[in-house]
Every structure is written in C-alpha cells, then in structure tokens.
Design a protein around this motif. Structure first.
Motif, PDB file in Angstrom:
ATOM      1  N   LYS A 131     -42.316   9.055 -54.855  1.00 47.84           N
ATOM      2  CA  LYS A 131     -43.115   9.434 -56.028  1.00 47.84           C
ATOM      3  C   LYS A 131     -42.212   9.795 -57.206  1.00 47.84           C
ATOM      4  CE  LYS A 131     -46.719  12.571 -57.584  1.00 47.84           C
ATOM      5  NZ  LYS A 131     -47.611  13.678 -57.216  1.00 47.84           N
ATOM      6  N   THR A 132     -41.160  10.544 -56.950  1.00 41.45           N
ATOM      7  CA  THR A 132     -40.244  10.934 -58.020  1.00 41.45           C
ATOM      8  C   THR A 132     -39.538   9.714 -58.592  1.00 41.45           C
ATOM      9  OG1 THR A 132     -39.906  13.090 -56.999  1.00 41.45           O
ATOM     10  CG2 THR A 132     -38.246  12.376 -58.582  1.00 41.45           C
ATOM     11  N   LEU A 133     -39.098   8.841 -57.737  1.00 44.49           N
ATOM     12  CA  LEU A 133     -38.351   7.666 -58.172  1.00 44.49           C
ATOM     13  C   LEU A 133     -39.243   6.647 -58.866  1.00 44.49           C
ATOM     14  CD1 LEU A 133     -35.533   6.378 -58.134  1.00 44.49           C
ATOM     15  CD2 LEU A 133     -36.155   5.321 -55.968  1.00 44.49           C
ATOM     16  N   LEU A 134     -40.390   6.340 -58.264  1.00 49.77           N
ATOM     17  CA  LEU A 134     -41.279   5.318 -58.804  1.00 49.77           C
ATOM     18  C   LEU A 134     -42.048   5.788 -60.037  1.00 49.77           C
ATOM     19  CD1 LEU A 134     -42.813   4.008 -55.460  1.00 49.77           C
ATOM     20  CD2 LEU A 134     -40.946   2.986 -56.784  1.00 49.77           C
ATOM     21  N   GLY A 135     -42.337   7.080 -60.079  1.00 49.26           N
ATOM     22  CA  GLY A 135     -43.144   7.606 -61.176  1.00 49.26           C
ATOM     23  C   GLY A 135     -44.630   7.544 -60.896  1.00 49.26           C
ATOM     24  N   PHE A 136     -44.996   7.198 -59.675  1.00 53.02           N
ATOM     25  CA  PHE A 136     -46.396   7.168 -59.249  1.00 53.02           C
ATOM     26  C   PHE A 136     -46.431   7.357 -57.734  1.00 53.02           C
ATOM     27  CE2 PHE A 136     -44.899   2.755 -59.483  1.00 53.02           C
ATOM     28  CZ  PHE A 136     -45.197   2.261 -58.230  1.00 53.02           C
ATOM     29  N   PRO A 137     -47.546   7.872 -57.202  1.00 52.02           N
ATOM     30  CA  PRO A 137     -47.631   8.074 -55.756  1.00 52.02           C
ATOM     31  C   PRO A 137     -47.742   6.746 -55.010  1.00 52.02           C
ATOM     32  CG  PRO A 137     -49.690   8.701 -56.815  1.00 52.02           C
ATOM     33  CD  PRO A 137     -48.738   8.335 -57.911  1.00 52.02           C
ATOM     34  N   TRP A 138     -47.042   6.658 -53.881  1.00 49.10           N
ATOM     35  CA  TRP A 138     -47.111   5.491 -53.007  1.00 49.10           C
ATOM     36  C   TRP A 138     -46.824   5.971 -51.594  1.00 49.10           C
ATOM     37  CZ3 TRP A 138     -42.728   2.223 -51.084  1.00 49.10           C
ATOM     38  CH2 TRP A 138     -43.185   1.090 -50.412  1.00 49.10           C
ATOM     39  N   ASP A 139     -47.626   5.553 -50.660  1.00 46.91           N
ATOM     40  CA  ASP A 139     -47.457   5.987 -49.272  1.00 46.91           C
ATOM     41  C   ASP A 139     -46.356   5.180 -48.597  1.00 46.91           C
ATOM     42  OD1 ASP A 139     -47.665   7.178 -46.825  1.00 46.91           O
ATOM     43  OD2 ASP A 139     -49.755   6.585 -46.476  1.00 46.91           O
ATOM     44  N   MET A 140     -45.139   5.453 -49.003  1.00 46.20           N
ATOM     45  CA  MET A 140     -43.978   4.778 -48.475  1.00 46.20           C
ATOM     46  C   MET A 140     -43.835   5.014 -46.980  1.00 46.20           C
ATOM     47  SD  MET A 140     -40.124   5.456 -48.147  1.00 46.20           S
ATOM     48  CE  MET A 140     -40.636   7.068 -47.889  1.00 46.20           C
ATOM     49  N   GLU A 141     -44.195   6.186 -46.531  1.00 46.68           N
ATOM     50  CA  GLU A 141     -44.054   6.528 -45.113  1.00 46.68           C
ATOM     51  C   GLU A 141     -44.911   5.630 -44.227  1.00 46.68           C
ATOM     52  OE1 GLU A 141     -44.740  10.749 -44.832  1.00 46.68           O
ATOM     53  OE2 GLU A 141     -43.211  11.139 -46.359  1.00 46.68           O
ATOM     54  N   ALA A 142     -46.052   5.188 -44.733  1.00 46.43           N
ATOM     55  CA  ALA A 142     -46.912   4.281 -43.969  1.00 46.43           C
ATOM     56  C   ALA A 142     -46.442   2.836 -44.090  1.00 46.43           C
ATOM     57  CB  ALA A 142     -48.359   4.388 -44.448  1.00 46.43           C
ATOM     58  N   ALA A 143     -45.781   2.514 -45.193  1.00 49.43           N
ATOM     59  CA  ALA A 143     -45.393   1.132 -45.461  1.00 49.43           C
ATOM     60  C   ALA A 143     -44.009   0.763 -44.950  1.00 49.43           C
ATOM     61  CB  ALA A 143     -45.451   0.885 -46.966  1.00 49.43           C
ATOM     62  N   SER A 144     -43.180   1.759 -44.676  1.00 48.51           N
ATOM     63  CA  SER A 144     -41.775   1.504 -44.368  1.00 48.51           C
ATOM     64  C   SER A 144     -41.318   2.374 -43.211  1.00 48.51           C
ATOM     65  CB  SER A 144     -40.932   1.824 -45.610  1.00 48.51           C
ATOM     66  OG  SER A 144     -39.560   1.852 -45.319  1.00 48.51           O
ATOM     67  N   LYS A 145     -40.233   1.968 -42.577  1.00 46.62           N
ATOM     68  CA  LYS A 145     -39.648   2.811 -41.533  1.00 46.62           C
ATOM     69  C   LYS A 145     -38.418   3.561 -42.036  1.00 46.62           C
ATOM     70  CE  LYS A 145     -36.674  -0.569 -39.245  1.00 46.62           C
ATOM     71  NZ  LYS A 145     -36.312  -1.141 -37.954  1.00 46.62           N
ATOM     72  N   VAL A 146     -38.146   3.489 -43.341  1.00 50.03           N
ATOM     73  CA  VAL A 146     -36.938   4.094 -43.892  1.00 50.03           C
ATOM     74  C   VAL A 146     -36.918   5.622 -43.738  1.00 50.03           C
ATOM     75  CG1 VAL A 146     -37.680   4.408 -46.298  1.00 50.03           C
ATOM     76  CG2 VAL A 146     -35.297   3.878 -45.808  1.00 50.03           C
ATOM     77  N   GLU A 147     -38.080   6.234 -43.664  1.00 49.95           N
ATOM     78  CA  GLU A 147     -38.142   7.691 -43.501  1.00 49.95           C
ATOM     79  C   GLU A 147     -37.571   8.117 -42.146  1.00 49.95           C
ATOM     80  OE1 GLU A 147     -41.322  11.362 -43.271  1.00 49.95           O
ATOM     81  OE2 GLU A 147     -41.937   9.356 -42.667  1.00 49.95           O
ATOM     82  N   LEU A 148     -37.738   7.285 -41.145  1.00 50.78           N
ATOM     83  CA  LEU A 148     -37.380   7.663 -39.786  1.00 50.78           C
ATOM     84  C   LEU A 148     -36.042   7.119 -39.301  1.00 50.78           C
ATOM     85  CD1 LEU A 148     -40.886   7.044 -38.191  1.00 50.78           C
ATOM     86  CD2 LEU A 148     -39.916   9.224 -38.954  1.00 50.78           C
ATOM     87  N   TYR A 149     -35.562   6.047 -39.914  1.00 48.97           N
ATOM     88  CA  TYR A 149     -34.384   5.355 -39.394  1.00 48.97           C
ATOM     89  C   TYR A 149     -33.307   5.200 -40.460  1.00 48.97           C
ATOM     90  CZ  TYR A 149     -37.628   4.171 -35.675  1.00 48.97           C
ATOM     91  OH  TYR A 149     -38.524   4.236 -34.653  1.00 48.97           O
ATOM     92  N   ASP A 150     -32.073   5.120 -39.994  1.00 46.38           N
ATOM     93  CA  ASP A 150     -30.985   4.939 -40.953  1.00 46.38           C
ATOM     94  C   ASP A 150     -30.417   3.525 -40.936  1.00 46.38           C
ATOM     95  OD1 ASP A 150     -29.522   4.874 -38.630  1.00 46.38           O
ATOM     96  OD2 ASP A 150     -28.234   6.559 -39.138  1.00 46.38           O
TER      97      ASP A 150
END
Length: 156
Positions: free
Chosen positions: A73-92
């Motif tokens: 949200k901070t980077l994009l400037g709008f809310p987006w459910d990145m956690e549902a769309a990507s696995k980047v939150e959980l994996y390196d």
C-alpha cells in the motif's frame, strides 16, 4: 477399454481441478515471467522492463522478500491484497514485480531470485519509460540488478 476411459476421465478431471485451483491470472503471470526471462537472456548489459507487453501499465514496482500488504500500500499508493496474490510475504526465494497503473495492478509476477535477483533494487517503483535495470554478477554466481536511473518512488 474401460480402464483407458477411466484414466482419460481422471486425467481430464485433474486438469480441470488444476486450472480451477490456480489464480485467475496464472497463465498471464507465467507468460509475463517468460517474457522477463527472455529480456534477461538477451546478450546485453541491461534489462529493459518497459518491453513487458502487459497493456496499460505505467510503473513496475518491486517488492522484496517478506513484504506485506502495508509495504504494498505504501509503495503502490493504493491498497492491494498482495498477500493473497503473491507468496513474497512468506518466502525469500522470489521477488514480486507488479506492473501497475495509478490505481490498479495490471499483472504481477513472483519472479524467482535464482533466475535474477530483483530484490537488490529494494522496494521501489520505476516509471515505465525509465524501467531499465543493469545486470550485475554477484559473488555467489547469481545474477543481480542495479538501477540505472533514479527511481520514481524510493521506499525502504
């Protein structure tokens, strides 16, 4: 004959379940990942991400491992459910590349860091007309990237 029909039925049902289970943009994301692979494989010292063919995007935003919805949200400037769309939150092992407009994500890719480590750019958005990153060899033998131009929106 009956066994053959049963195997065909099982294979068909399995294929349908696979397609239904994947996110709706799964095949577009894989196509975009292959496009990026092709750009990286070109025998030049830079990768021109502006060549990614997804339509309508104006910025590419990079989010490194363990980024979450607040970072997005901070980077994009709008809310987006990145956690549902990507696995980047959980994996390196991936970096998220989101191709965006002013208020929407057009397409996103969890790009494997083993193929090219975009996370070295930091959490950043780059305007499409400046979306050129330099290839650089890392000490571990993997490919990394560096910005050639100032980013449009730095964020740490």
């Amino acid at each position: 004959m009956i066994l053959g029909k049963r195997l065909l039925l099982v294979a068909g049902v399995s294929s349908v379940l696979f397609v239904c289970r994947e996110p709706k943009n799964y095949f577009s994301e894989r196509k975009t990942e292959r496009e990026i692979d092709g750009l990286i494989e070109l025998p030049v010292s830079e990768v021109d991400l502006s060549q990614v063919k997804a339509s309508g995007w104006s910025r590419v935003c990079v989010m490194g491992p363990y980024s979450d919805n607040e970072v997005a949200k901070t980077l994009l400037g709008f809310p987006w459910d990145m956690e549902a769309a990507s696995k980047v939150e959980l994996y390196d092992d991936v970096t998220l590349l989101a191709f965006v407009t002013e208020d929407d994500v057009v397409i996103h890719v969890d790009y494997p860091r083993a193929k090219g480590d975009f996370s070295e750019l930091g959490n950043v958005c780059i305007n499409r007309n400046q979306a050129i990153v330099l290839k650089r060899s890392r000490q571990d033998g993997r490919l990394g990237f560096a910005l050639d131009v100032p980013s449009s929106e730095p964020f740490d």
